[in-house]
Design an enzyme around this catalytic site. Structure first.
Site, PDB file in Angstrom:
ATOM      1  N   LYS A   1     -14.061  -0.090  -3.572  1.00 50.73           N
ATOM      2  CA  LYS A   1     -15.108   0.262  -2.599  1.00 50.73           C
ATOM      3  C   LYS A   1     -16.243   1.002  -3.299  1.00 50.73           C
ATOM      4  O   LYS A   1     -17.406   0.702  -3.079  1.00 50.73           O
ATOM      5  CB  LYS A   1     -14.528   1.170  -1.501  1.00 50.73           C
ATOM      6  CG  LYS A   1     -13.662   0.469  -0.493  1.00 50.73           C
ATOM      7  CD  LYS A   1     -13.383   1.413   0.664  1.00 50.73           C
ATOM      8  CE  LYS A   1     -12.229   0.925   1.511  1.00 50.73           C
ATOM      9  NZ  LYS A   1     -11.738   1.927   2.432  1.00 50.73           N
TER      10      LYS A   1
ATOM     11  N   HIS B   1       9.166 -26.518  -1.220  1.00 51.43           N
ATOM     12  CA  HIS B   1       8.634 -27.691  -1.910  1.00 51.43           C
ATOM     13  C   HIS B   1       7.460 -27.321  -2.819  1.00 51.43           C
ATOM     14  O   HIS B   1       6.754 -28.190  -3.310  1.00 51.43           O
ATOM     15  CB  HIS B   1       8.222 -28.740  -0.878  1.00 51.43           C
ATOM     16  CG  HIS B   1       9.389 -29.211  -0.064  1.00 51.43           C
ATOM     17  ND1 HIS B   1      10.043 -30.401  -0.291  1.00 51.43           N
ATOM     18  CD2 HIS B   1      10.061 -28.603   0.950  1.00 51.43           C
ATOM     19  CE1 HIS B   1      11.047 -30.519   0.561  1.00 51.43           C
ATOM     20  NE2 HIS B   1      11.082 -29.447   1.324  1.00 51.43           N
TER      21      HIS B   1
ATOM     22  N   GLU C   1       0.822  -1.219   0.000  1.00 51.67           N
ATOM     23  CA  GLU C   1       0.000   0.000   0.000  1.00 51.67           C
ATOM     24  C   GLU C   1       0.849   1.259   0.000  1.00 51.67           C
ATOM     25  O   GLU C   1       0.413   2.311  -0.462  1.00 51.67           O
ATOM     26  CB  GLU C   1      -0.923   0.019   1.224  1.00 51.67           C
ATOM     27  CG  GLU C   1      -2.288  -0.567   0.932  1.00 51.67           C
ATOM     28  CD  GLU C   1      -3.296  -0.321   2.053  1.00 51.67           C
ATOM     29  OE1 GLU C   1      -4.368  -0.909   1.966  1.00 51.67           O
ATOM     30  OE2 GLU C   1      -3.012   0.428   3.013  1.00 51.67           O
TER      31      GLU C   1
HETATM   32  O1  PA5 Z   1      -3.779   0.970   5.752  1.00 51.40           O
HETATM   33  C1  PA5 Z   1      -4.921   1.329   5.554  1.00 51.40           C
HETATM   34  O2  PA5 Z   1      -5.254   2.513   5.687  1.00 51.40           O
HETATM   35  C2  PA5 Z   1      -6.022   0.355   5.186  1.00 51.40           C
HETATM   36  O3  PA5 Z   1      -5.582  -0.917   4.922  1.00 51.40           O
HETATM   37  C3  PA5 Z   1      -7.005   0.267   6.329  1.00 51.40           C
HETATM   38  O4  PA5 Z   1      -6.343  -0.199   7.471  1.00 51.40           O
HETATM   39  C4  PA5 Z   1      -8.179  -0.644   5.984  1.00 51.40           C
HETATM   40  O5  PA5 Z   1      -8.766  -0.263   4.774  1.00 51.40           O
HETATM   41  C5  PA5 Z   1      -9.221  -0.569   7.079  1.00 51.40           C
HETATM   42  O6  PA5 Z   1      -9.661   0.752   7.246  1.00 51.40           O
HETATM   43  P1  PA5 Z   1     -10.413   1.207   8.529  1.00 51.40           P
HETATM   44  O7  PA5 Z   1      -9.536   1.006   9.699  1.00 51.40           O
HETATM   45  O8  PA5 Z   1     -10.732   2.654   8.291  1.00 51.40           O
HETATM   46  O9  PA5 Z   1     -11.662   0.372   8.639  1.00 51.40           O
END
Ligand code: PA5
Length: 442
Positions: A419, A305, A284
């Site tokens: 989303k 393996h 990310e």
């Molecule tokens: O790193 C990030 O921002 C995302 O992976 C969030 O952790 C994930 O989308 C969950 O979001 P939230 O904590 O707002 O529910």
């Protein structure tokens, strides 16, 4: 203290990366420590190990003690950065079989990290007849997967304990002031913990997001924070004595020379979810603007393996980073067998760690010979302090690497695309026109 050995990677570089990357690393370190770079609103994690909220930390410890006293299970509801770190630490230190072990701490079930009915039903049925508590974790407070799961477990708790009793068993970790979860928690009287504004989800394991479930599993969270603090101090060194500099520089230089995939490997199966956490952290943070190493992970020796063939002889776009821990105490030794039908008596008396170490060294030499640069992250014993060091090391190196790559390491605009489509296809109010347009394209 954790060290990084890049000697089996450096030989793959056409020129030493120290000189070439020093200016961008200096710039990156300056942005991490003083702000000024892209995403600098999200640097709260940098000084977190020394600046964390002590009052909240002691509430976390109290809440963990209460959960241990009144619950046989804790249901942790969250997705992405809101669960991977906690699950990584719990599995690494307490075992992937934690729930099956004899112990005086509650079972921990992670749910709300997908939309599978089967997965949800399974956890629902596992806790239906036992005393349990819920930690619902969402920084935004609006993420669909955990919000859907929370409806089920909130209603189950209310059925078992009444509305008031349920409220005493629900702990919400979310934004200080915003979001649907915060509103609900305030309205229903849940105890709340804060995901600081300036700490993004994937950098939040050392906040209440990770600390509450980790503490419930019986892990020494003070030791975790103090390991992170030690590493934070080391990472303040702005030169190549800093292990995060070595790691960030070497992986960045290899990427520039055509290595597109980084495999994180470990010879401890309990590390698997730490690797999942690492994949989110790097994927990310770096995967944007059509750039970035693709983070993947393998569990050795098991995956030797399965994936071993590809690693040894497939397309040469891989680099490998191997986390090695010092041996655990209570090593198992290979027993002697008088008949020696399997011919293994040459191993009799050796610890599994001794054998695993030879597997590590043998794999290292084979993969390097096969054209896969290798970096070794040498961590200490598999304990809370070591994991604190490791977490901070990977976070800091990730910030450095992202800036060296030229991206904003602290946003995740790409996560929004699915989303929006999902909301439109589900008919969320406000998305009607988009839904029609998407359905026509399916
Ligand atoms: O790193 C990030 O921002 C995302 O992976 C969030 O952790 C994930 O989308 C969950 O979001 P939230 O904590 O707002 O529910």
């Amino acid at each position: 203290m954790l060290t990084v050995d890049v000697s089996k990677a450096a030989s793959f570089l056409s020129e030493p990366c120290e000189d070439a990357l020093r200016p961008s690393l200096e710039q990156a370190a300056n942005w991490l420590q003083n702000g000024g770079g892209r995403g600098s609103d999200f640097l709260g994690w940098v000084a977190l190990p020394e600046n964390y909220d002590r009052e909240e930390f002691s509430r976390i410890e109290k809440a963990a003690a209460k959960i241990k006293g009144d619950s046989k299970a804790l249901v942790v509801i969250g997705i992405g950065g809101s669960y991977l770190g906690a699950r990584g630490v719990v599995e690494c230190l307490c075992s992937p079989n934690y729930n099956l072990k004899k112990k005086d701490t509650p079972n921990i079930y992670f749910i709300g990290n997908g939309l599978s009915s089967a997965a949800l039903r399974e956890v629902y049925e596992l806790v239906e007849d036992v005393d349990f508590s819920v930690n619902v974790i969402s920084k935004s407070g609006t993420t669909t997967e955990p919000a859907v799961a929370f409806r089920f477990f909130k209603s189950l708790l209310e059925k078992k304990y009444g509305k008031e009793g349920a409220a005493k068993r629900i702990y919400a970790t979310t934004d200080r002031a915003r979001g649907a979860l915060k509103g609900l928690a305030d309205a229903e009287g849940y105890e709340t913990f804060v995901v600081p504004d300036d700490v993004g989800g994937r950098f939040s394991v050392l906040t209440a997001v990770g600390l509450l479930p980790i503490a419930v599993a019986g892990v020494d969270v003070k030791a975790l924070m103090s390991g992170a603090e030690e590493m934070m101090k080391l990472c303040r060194g702005n030169d190549f004595s800093n292990p995060a500099w070595q790691y960030a520089a070497t992986r960045s230089a290899l990427y520039r020379e055509g290595k597109k995939v980084e495999l994180l490997a470990c010879f401890e199966p309990s590390f698997r979810f730490m690797a999942e956490w690492w994949k989110q952290l790097y994927g990310e943070s770096e995967g944007k603007e059509n750039k970035g190493l693709f983070p993947a992970s393998v569990d050795f020796t098991a995956d030797l393996h399965s994936m071993g063939q590809y690693i040894q002889q497939g397309e040469r776009m891989l680099l490998e980073t191997v986390v090695r821990f010092e041996p655990d105490d209570n090593q198992m030794c290979v027993p002697r067998d008088e008949a020696d039908g399997d011919g293994l008596n040459f191993l009799a008396g050796k610890t599994l760690h001794e054998i695993n170490t030879q597997a590590m060294d043998g794999t290292l030499l084979a993969h390097v010979e096969g054209g896969v640069p290798n970096m070794i992250v040498r961590a200490g014993k598999r304990d809370a302090r070591t994991l604190g060091e490791l977490i901070y090391f990977f976070e800091y190196a990730c910030g450095l690497s992202g800036y060296v790559l030229g991206v904003n390491p602290f946003d995740q605009p790409g996560v929004e695309a699915y989303k929006k489509n999902m909301f439109a296809l589900l008919g969320k109010p406000g998305y009607e026109a988009m839904g029609d347009e998407l359905r026509a394209r399916l």
